[in-house]
Each structure stands twice: as C-alpha cells, then as structure tokens.
Write an enzyme that holds these catalytic residues in place. Structure first.
Site, PDB file in Angstrom:
ATOM      1  N   HIS A   1      27.091  49.852   4.131  1.00 37.68           N
ATOM      2  CA  HIS A   1      28.062  49.032   3.414  1.00 37.68           C
ATOM      3  C   HIS A   1      29.155  48.548   4.359  1.00 37.68           C
ATOM      4  O   HIS A   1      29.265  49.001   5.491  1.00 37.68           O
ATOM      5  CB  HIS A   1      28.666  49.813   2.243  1.00 37.68           C
ATOM      6  CG  HIS A   1      29.561  50.944   2.632  1.00 37.68           C
ATOM      7  ND1 HIS A   1      30.713  51.245   1.961  1.00 37.68           N
ATOM      8  CD2 HIS A   1      29.480  51.862   3.625  1.00 37.68           C
ATOM      9  CE1 HIS A   1      31.302  52.300   2.524  1.00 37.68           C
ATOM     10  NE2 HIS A   1      30.567  52.679   3.517  1.00 37.68           N
TER      11      HIS A   1
ATOM     12  N   CYS B   1      31.874  43.844   1.174  1.00 34.60           N
ATOM     13  CA  CYS B   1      30.730  44.621   0.676  1.00 34.60           C
ATOM     14  C   CYS B   1      29.682  43.753  -0.015  1.00 34.60           C
ATOM     15  O   CYS B   1      28.492  43.844   0.288  1.00 34.60           O
ATOM     16  CB  CYS B   1      31.199  45.746  -0.245  1.00 34.60           C
ATOM     17  SG  CYS B   1      32.036  45.208  -1.749  1.00 34.60           S
TER      18      CYS B   1
ATOM     19  N   HIS C   1      32.856  47.964  -5.755  1.00 35.73           N
ATOM     20  CA  HIS C   1      32.313  48.139  -4.405  1.00 35.73           C
ATOM     21  C   HIS C   1      30.806  48.328  -4.504  1.00 35.73           C
ATOM     22  O   HIS C   1      30.304  48.918  -5.467  1.00 35.73           O
ATOM     23  CB  HIS C   1      32.947  49.358  -3.721  1.00 35.73           C
ATOM     24  CG  HIS C   1      32.512  49.521  -2.300  1.00 35.73           C
ATOM     25  ND1 HIS C   1      32.869  48.635  -1.311  1.00 35.73           N
ATOM     26  CD2 HIS C   1      31.730  50.449  -1.707  1.00 35.73           C
ATOM     27  CE1 HIS C   1      32.319  49.019  -0.161  1.00 35.73           C
ATOM     28  NE2 HIS C   1      31.621  50.123  -0.377  1.00 35.73           N
TER      29      HIS C   1
END
Length: 166
Positions: A138, A74, A122
């Site tokens: 993502h 990510c 994240h």
C-alpha cells in the site's frame, strides 16, 4: 375501493419464429454471462499481474491525489496496478469498494484482494497469506512510500471490508 387492471394483447412485429429456430436460439443474457466468466486460474493470473505492477512501484513516494506512475496515494496505487492487469477500477476507495461485487471476509483473504480500513478511507492489495498472517502492499501516508506490511492487530481492528476485483 377495487383495483382494476387493463390487459392489452401483444402485437407481433413479424412472423413467429419456427419451432426449429426457437430451439437453436441462445438467450443474449446467457451469452454475455458466459463471456464474462473466467476460470480461477485466469483470475489468479490477473491478480498476479496487478501485484507485479504494484511491486515495481515499491519505494515510490506517497502523494495525496497521485495515481502514478511516479507517486501514489493508496487508491491511486490500487487503480494503477489493476489497470496494468486489465481491470478498470474507480479512483477513490469508497467507489472501489462499491464497484466490486465480490466481497470477501478477513478469513478468506487471498493475494490480489483489496483490503479496506478506517471506514473505507484506506486501501491496500493483499500480497501474501500464511495461515492467519496476511501482508499487503500500500501507499500509507504523507512522508512515506509504497511498501509491503504485515497486517497487525491494529489493522484487524480498523478493517472495514475486502473485495476481489479479479
């Protein structure tokens, strides 16, 4: 107990500037600040360049620790995409969040903003906003690939901040 201070006079290294030179001089800090300022349209172009780069990587596999160009995690996708737009970002999510001073609330998210979840574990890039609906691109997790998703109630619950790096 009484505190005392010693005051020493300043000694000039050379002759004092003339009154005319003093009025024409521009503080260095002001010049640097002006050079860094960009218009909103210039900033949006930077965000669009980063999004274009990220979209070109749709379908590339997720790989832990990968920063492109053929696989991403990510934060690697975010760093790679913004580097293509001329913005330098750190490698990991927590450092990316800390490095960008312009923090953004959920209600003010715009395309190009970085959104963080799970205690900054994240990150994704906002791609679109329509009313209260928000989408991001993502690299989600192992066994998956770079993709665009709508941010659902689970994402809103695990949201831990957003920044505007452009």
């Amino acid at each position: 107990m009484i505190a005392t201070a010693v005051v020493t006079p300043l000694v000039a290294a050379g002759p004092a500037p003339s009154a005319e030179a003093a009025t024409k001089a521009v503080p260095v800090a002001k010049v640097v600040k002006q050079a860094k300022q960009k218009s909103w349209s210039q900033r949006q172009k930077t965000a669009q360049k980063a999004l274009t780069a990220a979209y070109k990587k749709k379908g590339k596999p997720y790989r832990y620790g990968a920063a492109g160009p053929n696989a991403f995690d990510c934060s690697g996708l975010v760093q790679w995409s913004y580097r293509k737009a001329g913005v330098k970002l750190p490698r990991v999510t927590t450092a990316q969040y800390r490095a960008v001073k312009n923090k953004v609330s959920w209600k003010k998210l715009a395309p190009g903003d970085l959104v963080f979840f799970h205690g900054k574990g994240h990150v994704g890039i906002v791609t679109k906003r329509q009313g209260s609906k928000v989408w991001m691109i993502h690299a989600p997790n192992s066994g998956s690939h770079v993709k665009v998703v709508k941010l659902n109630s689970y994402r809103k619950k695990t949201f831990s901040g957003a920044v505007r790096p452009y």
